[in-house]
Design an enzyme around this catalytic site. Structure first.
Site, PDB file in Angstrom:
ATOM      1  N   HIS A 261       0.649  -1.153   0.603  1.00 24.77           N
ATOM      2  CA  HIS A 261       0.005  -0.191   0.075  1.00 24.77           C
ATOM      3  C   HIS A 261       1.040   0.345  -0.214  1.00 24.77           C
ATOM      4  O   HIS A 261       0.446   1.889  -0.355  1.00 24.77           O
ATOM      5  CB  HIS A 261      -0.952  -0.049   0.898  1.00 24.77           C
ATOM      6  CG  HIS A 261      -2.183  -0.901   0.803  1.00 24.77           C
ATOM      7  ND1 HIS A 261      -1.998  -2.489   1.141  1.00 24.77           N
ATOM      8  CD2 HIS A 261      -2.832  -0.769   0.852  1.00 24.77           C
ATOM      9  CE1 HIS A 261      -3.421  -2.648   0.641  1.00 24.77           C
ATOM     10  NE2 HIS A 261      -3.845  -1.894   1.010  1.00 24.77           N
ATOM     11  N   HIS A 367      -6.033  -1.585   8.519  1.00 22.32           N
ATOM     12  CA  HIS A 367      -5.870  -2.054   6.641  1.00 22.32           C
ATOM     13  C   HIS A 367      -5.631  -1.045   6.638  1.00 22.32           C
ATOM     14  O   HIS A 367      -6.283   0.107   6.230  1.00 22.32           O
ATOM     15  CB  HIS A 367      -7.178  -2.595   5.671  1.00 22.32           C
ATOM     16  CG  HIS A 367      -6.941  -2.496   4.382  1.00 22.32           C
ATOM     17  ND1 HIS A 367      -6.906  -4.185   4.064  1.00 22.32           N
ATOM     18  CD2 HIS A 367      -6.833  -1.709   3.813  1.00 22.32           C
ATOM     19  CE1 HIS A 367      -6.557  -3.213   3.128  1.00 22.32           C
ATOM     20  NE2 HIS A 367      -6.462  -2.139   2.299  1.00 22.32           N
ATOM     21  N   HIS A 448      -8.930   5.666   1.174  1.00 17.44           N
ATOM     22  CA  HIS A 448      -7.762   5.552   0.152  1.00 17.44           C
ATOM     23  C   HIS A 448      -7.124   7.266   0.519  1.00 17.44           C
ATOM     24  O   HIS A 448      -7.299   8.023  -0.295  1.00 17.44           O
ATOM     25  CB  HIS A 448      -7.763   4.867  -0.734  1.00 17.44           C
ATOM     26  CG  HIS A 448      -7.490   3.254  -0.570  1.00 17.44           C
ATOM     27  ND1 HIS A 448      -8.671   2.567  -0.297  1.00 17.44           N
ATOM     28  CD2 HIS A 448      -6.798   2.046  -0.713  1.00 17.44           C
ATOM     29  CE1 HIS A 448      -8.688   1.685  -0.073  1.00 17.44           C
ATOM     30  NE2 HIS A 448      -7.350   1.068  -0.344  1.00 17.44           N
TER      31      HIS A 448
END
Length: 597
Positions: A261, A367, A448
């Site tokens: 990520h 996450h 995100h």
């Protein structure tokens, strides 16, 4: 006379033989070339680059122009610093077209004279890997709109999808804990505003699925202060030049695993990487590998400097956002058969350990998908998809503030929640699930990227929008994603929404359940947004009695760039998938003149 001629011929042949022996197989410049010879793809990682060697010449003031292909093409022009010429051992050529007899012009200064020469080079076609479900060699670029003052833009795109050669380590270890099971061929490429691919990374040289250190998703590419690419890839993090020269590939520090990520260089020259921890002993004695819940700081050599263990900083038992997730797309886990379904509290507590959404350390409860750094108070900022939150944490590992609906936070963390206000500073009253009646303000859900805009004193966040208001909507096509900008007053602990795009302008067509990015661009005072997984669920959505249609899994990422404060984009480019369920991940604006300085 005959003897004299024979002797002369023998001497000539001997001289030619000596000359041939001295050069051997050394490549020579083409006839008429004022400099050296051309090397295609000099470092094997970037097939649309070349290097023009110097053949002993000392040159300066170098400029490169790669000529456009056809009338609708785009010229790429950049200057190359004198020291970079010496560093490369020649002139770096970036931006060649694939499968094309390229023309590029080099201009330079030598011995006080201005010189220029045109070169030609044939290049191979794009090959970013192939899989069983693939119908095109690369993502398909469809340019919708480009204003003239943005026509020089180059956009880096990151797509990742598996193929039959991926994951042999994982196939032989199907119960591997943590996030080790994720692997796929890298999909790094750069497009111009005519929609042509002008650079891509060779997936076969930068990725090796048969090795522990070579496997893993290539994700989170950013640009360092020196103009190099940095990204994370499984058990390593890497740095590479735009020309494809691999500067370094470091294994993660020994106690950490599964980088994905985000990888960024921060102001002190160190790097922040989103990782997990191995052999983590929980309070109940259970030994687990954690999942996407640690941030580490390393120096340029890869030495560990500091780390943030979110299991001890936040609350791994908070399930408010996890209960609202659409099980069809939990970031990397794409399972269309589960579209529209949600996990129960019992499911979250009894799920197997590993990269599965659930509560408690050892499952994917946090996450974290982006990191930023604020040097003003030595803090990190994270976006947590599975907590539907943006969170600022100090060097002392104490939470400074949380941007999130209030539902489900424990007493200590609830005290760090930001209060929404309007432009006049008046409090906006919202429910615990984040519904704010009579106001355009909204929180972010399964976000995100959260990045500070130093020039504006604001923050940009990509609001994916799954589980909005901590629930699933009655009608799935009511879902939407947004690029959103906030102003945060850290003294007053308030947050004001100052700009958004996507809710009204794109609606369900832009709904991106996973991935994506929004980032301010100082050079044009603009905001670039990438709706990276739009169309993942198709037009039908796959909910209830609605059937999945033939568009399901065919993603059409949407890249837009706005002049600051505007809602009509100056650029819109759609990037359509080339493989089933292949989603875009991130986008970045690329400046070759800075990366080749």
């Amino acid at each position: 006379m005959y003897k004299i001629f024979t002797l002369f011929l023998m001497l000539a042949i001997s001289s030619l033989g000596a000359q041939a022996a001295s050069t051997g197989m050394k490549p020579m410049p083409e006839s008429g070339s004022p400099l050296g010879y051309l090397i295609h793809n000099p470092y094997e990682h970037a097939p649309l680059t070349a290097l023009l060697t110097l053949d002993g010449h000392q040159i300066s003031g170098v400029k490169v122009k790669v000529h456009k292909k056809g009338e609708q093409g785009i010229d790429i022009e950049y200057a190359v610093a004198d020291m970079r010429i010496m560093d490369e051992g020649g002139v770096p050529i970036f931006g060649l077209y694939p499968d094309h007899y390229n023309k590029f012009t080099i201009s330079w200064q030598e011995n006080g004279q201005a010189k220029q020469h045109d070169y030609r080079l044939m290049t191979p076609d794009v090959d970013m890997g192939f899989s069983e479900s693939q119908w095109a060699k690369a993502p398909l670029v469809d340019v919708k709109k480009v204003d003239a003052d943005f026509s020089d833009r180059l956009y880096f795109l990151n797509w990742t999808n598996p193929d039959g050669k991926s994951s042999p380590l994982m196939h032989n270890n199907p119960t591997a804990p943590g996030a080790f099971s994720w692997d796929g061929k890298p999909g790094f490429f750069i497009i111009d505003t005519a929609g042509d691919i002008r650079w891509y990374m060779n997936p076969y040289t930068s990725h090796d699925a048969s090795r522990y250190d070579g496997a893993g998703y290539a994700m989170g590419m950013n640009i360092t202060a020196a103009g190099n690419m940095v990204w994370v890839q499984g058990q390593t993090w890497k740095q590479m030049t735009l020309m494809g020269r691999m500067i370094s590939s470091h294994r993660l520090p020994g106690q950490f695993i599964d980088a994905s990520h985000e990888g960024i260089q921060v102001e002190n020259g160190h790097f922040l990487l989103r990782v997990a921890a191995k052999d983590y002993r929980r309070a109940d004695g259970l030994l687990v590998n954690t999942v996407r819940d640690h941030i580490i700081e390393v120096d340029a050599s890869g030495k560990l400097i500091d780390y943030w263990d979110l299991n001890s900083i936040l609350d791994p038992m908070r399930d408010a956002a996890l209960l609202s997730l659409d099980a069809g797309a939990v970031c990397l886990n794409i399972d269309i058969s589960q579209a529209g379904k949600q996990s129960s509290a019992q499911d979250l507590r009894t799920a197997p350990m590993g990269d599965i959404h659930g509560v408690e350390t050892g499952r994917n409860w946090a996450h974290v998908n982006s990191i930023d750094y604020d040097p003003s108070d030595d803090s990190i900022i994270i976006s947590s998809r599975h907590q539907s939150a943006v969170i600022k944490i100090g060097r002392d590992k104490q939470v400074k503030w949380i941007l999130s609906p209030s539902h489900g936070w424990n007493e200590a963390l609830a005290a760090k929640l930001l209060t929404p206000v309007d432009a006049d500073g008046q409090v906006i009253h919202c429910t615990v699930r984040g519904m704010c009646a009579g106001s355009e303000f909204d929180f972010v859900y399964t976000p995100h990227t959260a990045y500070k805009v130093d020039e504006k004193g604001t923050w940009t966040v990509f609001d994916n929008g799954d589980g909005r208001h901590l629930a699933q909507p009655m009608f799935p096509m009511a879902k939407y994603s947004r690029a959103v900008e906030y102003k945060i007053d850290e003294d007053k602990m308030t947050v004001e929404q100052v700009w958004q795009y996507g809710k009204d302008e794109l609606g369900y067509d832009g709904y991106s359940p996973v991935t994506s990015i929004v980032k301010y661009q100082a050079d044009k005072d603009s905001i670039m947004s990438y709706f990276a997984s739009a169309g993942l669920f198709g037009l039908g959505g796959g909910y209830g009695n609605m059937k999945l249609d033939d568009t399901t899994g065919k993603v059409h990422s949407i890249l837009v760039e706005h002049r600051y404060g505007e809602t009509e984009p100056a650029v819109r480019i759609d990037i359509n998938s080339h493989d089933m369920f292949a989603t875009g991940y991130r986008a970045q604006v690329i400046h070759p003149e800075l990366m080749l300085k």
